[in-house]
Design an enzyme around this catalytic site. Structure first.
Site, PDB file in Angstrom:
ATOM      1  N   SER A 186       0.798  -1.227   0.000  1.00 44.97           N
ATOM      2  CA  SER A 186       0.000   0.000   0.000  1.00 44.97           C
ATOM      3  C   SER A 186       0.829   1.274   0.000  1.00 44.97           C
ATOM      4  CB  SER A 186      -0.914  -0.004   1.217  1.00 44.97           C
ATOM      5  OG  SER A 186      -0.140   0.016   2.391  1.00 44.97           O
ATOM      6  N   HIS A 214      -5.611  -4.482  -0.561  1.00 46.94           N
ATOM      7  CA  HIS A 214      -5.571  -3.383  -1.539  1.00 46.94           C
ATOM      8  C   HIS A 214      -5.776  -3.896  -2.959  1.00 46.94           C
ATOM      9  CE1 HIS A 214      -4.555  -0.007   1.078  1.00 46.94           C
ATOM     10  NE2 HIS A 214      -3.893  -0.886   1.795  1.00 46.94           N
ATOM     11  N   LYS A 245     -12.258  -1.888   2.719  1.00 47.64           N
ATOM     12  CA  LYS A 245     -11.661  -0.970   1.739  1.00 47.64           C
ATOM     13  C   LYS A 245     -12.559  -0.907   0.507  1.00 47.64           C
ATOM     14  CE  LYS A 245      -7.108  -1.041   3.766  1.00 47.64           C
ATOM     15  NZ  LYS A 245      -6.152  -2.018   4.243  1.00 47.64           N
TER      16      LYS A 245
HETATM   17  C1  LIG Z   1      -5.846  -2.462   5.679  1.00 45.47           C
HETATM   18  C2  LIG Z   1      -5.078  -3.711   5.677  1.00 45.47           C
HETATM   19  C3  LIG Z   1      -5.331  -4.715   6.626  1.00 45.47           C
HETATM   20  C4  LIG Z   1      -6.298  -4.515   7.766  1.00 45.47           C
HETATM   21  O1  LIG Z   1      -7.608  -4.522   7.318  1.00 45.47           O
HETATM   22  P1  LIG Z   1      -8.783  -4.327   8.380  1.00 45.47           P
HETATM   23  O2  LIG Z   1      -9.937  -5.082   7.820  1.00 45.47           O
HETATM   24  O3  LIG Z   1      -9.026  -2.854   8.448  1.00 45.47           O
HETATM   25  O4  LIG Z   1      -8.315  -4.877   9.672  1.00 45.47           O
HETATM   26  C5  LIG Z   1      -4.638  -5.906   6.517  1.00 45.47           C
HETATM   27  N1  LIG Z   1      -3.721  -6.107   5.549  1.00 45.47           N
HETATM   28  C6  LIG Z   1      -3.437  -5.147   4.629  1.00 45.47           C
HETATM   29  C7  LIG Z   1      -2.432  -5.421   3.577  1.00 45.47           C
HETATM   30  C8  LIG Z   1      -4.103  -3.923   4.673  1.00 45.47           C
HETATM   31  O5  LIG Z   1      -3.811  -2.989   3.799  1.00 45.47           O
END
Ligand SMILES: *Cc1c(COP(=O)(O)O)cnc(C)c1O
Length: 402
Positions: A186, A214, A245
Site C-alpha cells: 500500500s 488493496h 476498503k
Molecule cells: C488495511 C489492511 C489490513 C487490515 O484490514 P482491516 O480489515 O481494516 O483490519 C490488513 N492487511 C493489509 C495489507 C491492509 O492494507
C-alpha cells in the site's frame, strides 16, 4: 491511580512524538465518506486518501443494502459464530466470496487484522517455515509472531532473495513452507509478482498466501484480485482480505482457500472463536457489493481510467511518481519537511491527502500518497491536479521549474 511515574512517562513519550513530527493527528469528517467530504470546520475537501477504491463507502446503494439487512437480521448477535452467531447472511457471504475469489470456502472475521492474526498459529508449528516479504502488513507480522514456525524474511518483491530463503528453509529440513505476501503493497502501489512466486512455490514444494486488502474488488479484469491480475487464479493456497476498503468500506475481513484449511480455522483460529460475529448489516451490504461488481465491471473500469489519467497528468506537470498501474500513486517529494509542507498546502487548497516520511517509508523517500477512486469525477481530478501544480510551483518541486 498511584503510580504517577507511569503517566508522566507517557506524557514525555507523547511530547517526543510531537517534537519529532511523528504524532498522528486525526482529521474529523462531518459528512459521509466520498470523493468529496466536509471537514468539521465546514470546508469541502476533495478526498485523495481513502481506501474507497470503488466509491462504495458512502454510496447510497451500499447503505440501502445495509439497512435492508439491518431490518431483516437485526443489529447484532451478541455471540461468537459457533455458539449462536451464524445467520444465513453470513453463510451466503462466505459462499459468494469463495465464488468471487475462485476458492473452495471462506471464513469471516471482524477485520482483516484478525484474519491475518489468526491464520498462522492453527496451521503451522515449529516444524514449519513462514517466508514473508519484508514489507508485509503489520497484521501479517503480528500473526507470524503468534505462531511457532521458523521465520524467514525476503527483501520486498525480490525474487532472487525469496529463492535464497526457500533454499535455506529447505536445507533446514522444514516440513511445510509457506510464502506470504501482500498482493499489493500500500505504500508504493507495488503489485506482487505472483506468477513468479507461484513458480518458485512449485519448484520448492511450498504453499502460498496473499493478503488482498488493496486488491479485492478491482485488480484483474473482473476485479477478483492480484491472482487474477497475474494469471494465477486457483493456484494460491490462502487468500486473506478486508471488507473495509474497496468492498464497501465498513469493516470485516476474511480468509479463503481449501475446505480443510477453512474448516481448521473455524475450529482453531482464536480471533474467530473468541470474538463477536460480523454485524449482519455488514454481511448483507458486502453481499450486495459483490453482486453489483460481479454483474458489471463499470466501477473497476472507471477506477482504472481515473488512475491512468492521474498518473499521466501528474507526471506531465513535472512531479516524480513511482511507476505502476495501481490506484495508489506515491508522489515523491523525498524530503520529510517538504512532504509535510506540501500536504499542509494541499489541505489549504482543498485537497485531502496524506504525507509519509521516515520511519513509515525509507529515509529520503518522503512522499504524499494519492489514492484514486471510481467516485472521482474528471472535474475533481483536474482541480486536484491544478492544486498540485500550484503547490509544486510554490515549493519549487516541479521538474520543469528546476
Ligand atoms: C488495511 C489492511 C489490513 C487490515 O484490514 P482491516 O480489515 O481494516 O483490519 C490488513 N492487511 C493489509 C495489507 C491492509 O492494507
Amino acid at each position: 491511580m498511584s503510580d504517577q511515574a507511569f503517566y508522566s512517562g507517557l506524557q514525555s513519550k507523547l511530547e517526543t512524538l510531537r517534537q519529532d513530527g511523528l504524532f498522528k493527528p486525526e482529521r474529523v469528517i462531518a459528512s459521509r465518506q466520498g470523493s468529496e467530504v466536509v471537514s468539521d470546520d465546514g470546508r469541502t475537501l476533495i478526498n485523495m486518501c481513502a481506501n474507497n477504491y470503488l466509491g462504495l463507502s458512502g454510496d447510497v446503494e451500499t447503505s440501502k443494502a445495509a439497512a435492508a439487512a439491518l431490518e431483516k437480521y437485526g443489529y447484532g448477535l451478541s455471540s461468537v459464530r459457533f455458539i449462536c452467531g451464524t445467520q444465513t447472511v453470513h453463510k451466503e457471504l462466505e459462499r459468494k466470496l469463495s465464488e468471487f475469489l475462485g476458492t473452495e470456502d471462506t471464513i469471516l472475521y471482524a477485520a482483516a487484522f484478525d484474519a491475518n492474526g489468526g491464520v498462522f498459529e492453527p496451521l503451522f508449528d515449529e516444524n514449519d517455515a513462514i517466508i514473508s516479504d519484508a514489507l508485509n502488513h503489520a497484521s501479517i507480522i503480528d500473526g507470524v509472531r503468534l505462531c511457532k514456525a521458523a521465520r524467514y524474511r525476503y527483501a520486498n518483491n525480490d525474487m532472487a532473495d525469496l529463492e535464497k530463503q526457500l533454499v535455506a528453509a529447505t536445507e533446514a529440513g522444514k516440513r511445510h513452507k509457506i510464502i506470504v505476501t501482500d498482493g499489493v503493497f500500500s505504500m508504493d502501489g507495488t503489485i506482487a509478482q505472483l506468477d513468479k512466486i507461484v513458480a518458485l512455490a512449485e519448484k520448492y514444494d511450498a504453499l502460498t498466501m496473499i493478503d488482498e486488502s488493496h486488491a479485492s474488488g478491482f485488480m484483474g479484469k473482473l476485479g477478483r484480485g492480484t491472482h487474477e491480475h497475474c494469471g494465477v487464479m486457483g493456484r494460491i493456497d490462502i487468500i486473506t482480505g478486508t471488507l473495509g476498503k474497496a468492498l464497501g468500506g465498513a469493516m470485516g475481513g476474511f480468509t479463503s482457500g481449501r475446505r480443510e484449511v477453512i474448516e481448521t480455522l473455524r475450529q482453531k483460529s482464536r480471533p474467530y472463536l473468541f470474538s463477536n460475529t460480523l454485524a449482519p448489516m455488514i454481511a448483507g451490504a458486502s453481499l450486495a457489493v459483490l453482486d453489483r461488481i460481479s454483474k458489471s465491471t463499470e466501477l473497476r473500469d472507471r477506477l482504472m481510467e481515473n488512475t491512468a489519467y492521474f498518473r499521466q497528468e501528474i507526471e506531465r506537470i513535472g512531479f516524480t511518481i513511482k511507476p505502476g498501474t495501481h490506484p495508489v500513486v506515491p508522489v515523491m517529494l523525498f524530503d520529510a519537511p517538504v512532504a509535510q509542507k506540501f500536504a499542509a498546502r494541499m489541505f489549504e487548497l482543498g485537497v485531502l491527502l496524506s504525507g509519509f516520511f521516515y520511519p513509515v517509508v525509507p529515509m529520503g523517500q518522503a512522499r504524499v500518497r494519492v489514492q484514486l477512486s471510481a467516485a472521482h469525477t474528471r472535474e475533481q481530478l483536474d482541480t486536484v491536479l491544478k492544486a498540485f501544480e500550484q503547490a509544486g510551483r510554490e515549493l519549487g518541486i516541479l521538474k520543469s521549474a528546476q
